[in-house]
Design a protein around this motif. Sequence first.
Motif, mmCIF file in Angstrom:
data_model
loop_
_atom_site.group_PDB
_atom_site.id
_atom_site.type_symbol
_atom_site.label_atom_id
_atom_site.label_comp_id
_atom_site.label_asym_id
_atom_site.label_seq_id
_atom_site.Cartn_x
_atom_site.Cartn_y
_atom_site.Cartn_z
ATOM 1 N N TYR A 92 -46.624 16.181 25.600
ATOM 2 C CA TYR A 92 -46.006 14.946 24.732
ATOM 3 C C TYR A 92 -45.587 15.495 23.627
ATOM 4 C CZ TYR A 92 -50.626 17.004 23.676
ATOM 5 O OH TYR A 92 -51.694 17.779 23.170
ATOM 6 N N PRO A 93 -44.760 14.646 22.949
ATOM 7 C CA PRO A 93 -43.971 14.968 21.871
ATOM 8 C C PRO A 93 -44.992 15.593 20.667
ATOM 9 C CG PRO A 93 -43.238 12.985 22.503
ATOM 10 C CD PRO A 93 -44.536 13.104 23.415
ATOM 11 N N VAL A 94 -44.644 16.787 20.136
ATOM 12 C CA VAL A 94 -45.475 17.083 19.115
ATOM 13 C C VAL A 94 -44.643 17.440 17.609
ATOM 14 C CG1 VAL A 94 -47.057 18.192 20.457
ATOM 15 C CG2 VAL A 94 -45.226 19.602 20.092
ATOM 16 N N THR A 95 -45.508 17.728 16.695
ATOM 17 C CA THR A 95 -44.742 18.073 15.409
ATOM 18 C C THR A 95 -45.663 18.994 14.601
ATOM 19 O OG1 THR A 95 -43.339 17.381 13.730
ATOM 20 C CG2 THR A 95 -45.461 15.972 14.043
ATOM 21 N N SER A 96 -45.232 19.464 13.592
ATOM 22 C CA SER A 96 -46.050 19.981 12.356
ATOM 23 C C SER A 96 -45.880 19.788 11.130
ATOM 24 C CB SER A 96 -45.913 21.517 12.734
ATOM 25 O OG SER A 96 -44.558 21.795 12.138
ATOM 26 N N LEU A 97 -46.692 20.036 10.269
ATOM 27 C CA LEU A 97 -46.439 19.550 8.902
ATOM 28 C C LEU A 97 -45.236 20.195 8.180
ATOM 29 C CD1 LEU A 97 -49.881 19.445 7.460
ATOM 30 C CD2 LEU A 97 -48.609 17.638 8.603
ATOM 31 N N SER A 98 -44.714 21.535 8.792
ATOM 32 C CA SER A 98 -43.721 22.142 8.000
ATOM 33 C C SER A 98 -42.416 21.518 8.389
ATOM 34 C CB SER A 98 -43.856 23.360 8.559
ATOM 35 O OG SER A 98 -43.504 23.934 9.960
ATOM 36 N N LEU A 153 -43.960 7.916 8.803
ATOM 37 C CA LEU A 153 -45.097 6.880 9.522
ATOM 38 C C LEU A 153 -46.321 7.781 10.234
ATOM 39 C CD1 LEU A 153 -45.566 4.005 10.476
ATOM 40 C CD2 LEU A 153 -44.324 4.390 12.564
ATOM 41 N N VAL A 154 -47.311 7.698 9.796
ATOM 42 C CA VAL A 154 -48.530 8.359 10.195
ATOM 43 C C VAL A 154 -49.575 7.252 10.856
ATOM 44 C CG1 VAL A 154 -50.301 10.037 9.449
ATOM 45 C CG2 VAL A 154 -48.310 10.278 8.458
ATOM 46 N N ARG A 202 -44.900 9.112 15.825
ATOM 47 C CA ARG A 202 -45.065 9.083 17.325
ATOM 48 C C ARG A 202 -45.211 10.641 18.083
ATOM 49 N NH1 ARG A 202 -44.906 3.962 20.249
ATOM 50 N NH2 ARG A 202 -45.364 2.549 18.368
ATOM 51 N N ARG A 203 -45.262 11.703 17.133
ATOM 52 C CA ARG A 203 -45.511 13.064 17.560
ATOM 53 C C ARG A 203 -46.729 13.495 17.105
ATOM 54 N NH1 ARG A 203 -40.776 15.696 19.179
ATOM 55 N NH2 ARG A 203 -38.975 14.346 19.318
ATOM 56 N N LYS A 204 -47.456 14.038 18.070
ATOM 57 C CA LYS A 204 -48.851 14.399 17.787
ATOM 58 C C LYS A 204 -48.915 15.558 16.832
ATOM 59 C CE LYS A 204 -53.358 15.740 20.128
ATOM 60 N NZ LYS A 204 -54.155 16.223 21.300
ATOM 61 N N THR A 205 -49.716 15.698 15.727
ATOM 62 C CA THR A 205 -50.089 16.753 15.001
ATOM 63 C C THR A 205 -51.175 17.461 14.730
ATOM 64 O OG1 THR A 205 -49.206 17.606 12.686
ATOM 65 C CG2 THR A 205 -50.131 15.498 12.719
ATOM 66 N N SER A 206 -52.166 16.605 15.451
ATOM 67 C CA SER A 206 -53.592 17.171 15.324
ATOM 68 C C SER A 206 -54.203 17.078 16.832
ATOM 69 C CB SER A 206 -54.189 16.385 14.236
ATOM 70 O OG SER A 206 -54.663 15.257 14.393
ATOM 71 N N GLY A 207 -55.569 17.671 16.679
ATOM 72 C CA GLY A 207 -56.343 17.493 17.876
ATOM 73 C C GLY A 207 -57.826 17.485 17.199
ATOM 74 N N TRP A 218 -58.984 1.162 10.627
ATOM 75 C CA TRP A 218 -58.317 1.917 11.627
ATOM 76 C C TRP A 218 -57.297 1.165 12.029
ATOM 77 C CZ3 TRP A 218 -57.078 1.686 16.837
ATOM 78 C CH2 TRP A 218 -56.619 2.706 17.495
ATOM 79 N N ARG A 219 -57.499 -0.259 12.250
ATOM 80 C CA ARG A 219 -56.320 -1.167 12.772
ATOM 81 C C ARG A 219 -55.087 -1.071 11.798
ATOM 82 N NH1 ARG A 219 -60.848 -4.734 13.302
ATOM 83 N NH2 ARG A 219 -61.725 -4.636 15.357
ATOM 84 N N LYS A 220 -55.243 -0.800 10.686
ATOM 85 C CA LYS A 220 -54.102 -0.619 9.922
ATOM 86 C C LYS A 220 -53.227 0.348 10.091
ATOM 87 C CE LYS A 220 -56.558 -2.988 5.878
ATOM 88 N NZ LYS A 220 -57.254 -2.717 4.613
ATOM 89 N N VAL A 221 -53.666 1.375 10.489
ATOM 90 C CA VAL A 221 -52.799 2.674 10.882
ATOM 91 C C VAL A 221 -52.616 3.039 12.216
ATOM 92 C CG1 VAL A 221 -53.247 3.659 8.607
ATOM 93 C CG2 VAL A 221 -54.745 4.118 10.531
ATOM 94 N N ALA A 222 -53.126 1.810 13.257
ATOM 95 C CA ALA A 222 -53.029 2.100 14.498
ATOM 96 C C ALA A 222 -51.624 1.775 15.257
ATOM 97 C CB ALA A 222 -53.951 0.717 15.305
ATOM 98 N N CYS A 223 -51.610 2.988 16.226
ATOM 99 C CA CYS A 223 -50.366 3.218 17.080
ATOM 100 C C CYS A 223 -50.050 2.232 17.953
ATOM 101 C CB CYS A 223 -50.027 4.699 17.086
ATOM 102 S SG CYS A 223 -48.606 4.971 18.349
ATOM 103 N N GLY A 224 -49.174 1.496 17.943
ATOM 104 C CA GLY A 224 -48.856 0.907 19.427
ATOM 105 C C GLY A 224 -49.498 -0.428 19.680
ATOM 106 N N ILE A 225 -49.920 -1.274 18.732
ATOM 107 C CA ILE A 225 -50.869 -2.703 19.243
ATOM 108 C C ILE A 225 -49.767 -3.229 19.546
ATOM 109 C CG2 ILE A 225 -52.192 -4.451 18.268
ATOM 110 C CD1 ILE A 225 -53.687 -2.697 16.736
ATOM 111 N N GLY A 226 -50.075 -4.180 20.562
ATOM 112 C CA GLY A 226 -49.015 -4.975 21.280
ATOM 113 C C GLY A 226 -47.933 -4.507 22.325
#
Length: 251
Positions: A153-159, A103-104, A116-121, A198-206
């Motif tokens: 906040y939770p973070v991750t990386s591509l690796s 899930l991205v 749900r883990r941030k991978t970019s800024g 954007w809405r198609k890939v939005a996190c947390g609507i509702g």
Amino acid sequence: MSSRRPALDDFRHIALDVVASTNTECLARARAGDPGLLWVTAQMQTGGRGRRGRTWVSERGNLYSSLLLIDPATAEDMASLPLAVALAVQRTVRTVLPDPETLVEVKWPNDVLIDRRKTSGILMEAERLPDGRMALVIGIGINILARPDDAPYPVTSLSDQGSAISPDELFAHLYRETAEIIATWDRGRGIAAIAREWRKVACGIGEKITVNLPDRSIPGIFAGIDDKGLLLLDRGADGRMTIAAGDVFFG
């Protein structure tokens, strides 16, 4: 930026080794007269920064990139550009992950999350130049190998997700996706199309969220975005409100 939609061949790229920050480098080149549509990438930053003055960890192995645009839109229409850029980053990350089921998503307005883990800024900075032009720099950092250990906040990386892509390979995807998105955005004229995607890939609507503003925090239900990209916050009996900028926290 020209009134016509930029094509892929209109963009330029300068690859550097170590810089203070790619955003700072882009702004310096803008002051020196660069016409824009310029990407600057670096292997390492010694003074990387995030939103609200936060430090952005910039070790080798990650992607550090900035795009310089000159007079990209009116001040009002530029407000929607962060959503467009986030969509380009989301598509870039989605493309390079080995598991197509991962899930991205995008957390409003422009944080890209993997499970749900941030991978970019993404950090945008604007400056009015002495000749009257407006320089806008879009800084994009993506965790490939390294990620901060002390993030709030939770973070991750591509690796972490099984991707062995190099920064150069990842940038090639970002270069192409961003050109396509900026053409669709079309100086703000295409924001309705961007908002739909954007809405198609939005996190947390509702879901329940809290929006932190400089002077207060507002709880409510994330009701999505309007066609200009503003956050819609459902406050129940207090009605629905729109928010142009703020930090969103779920739960």
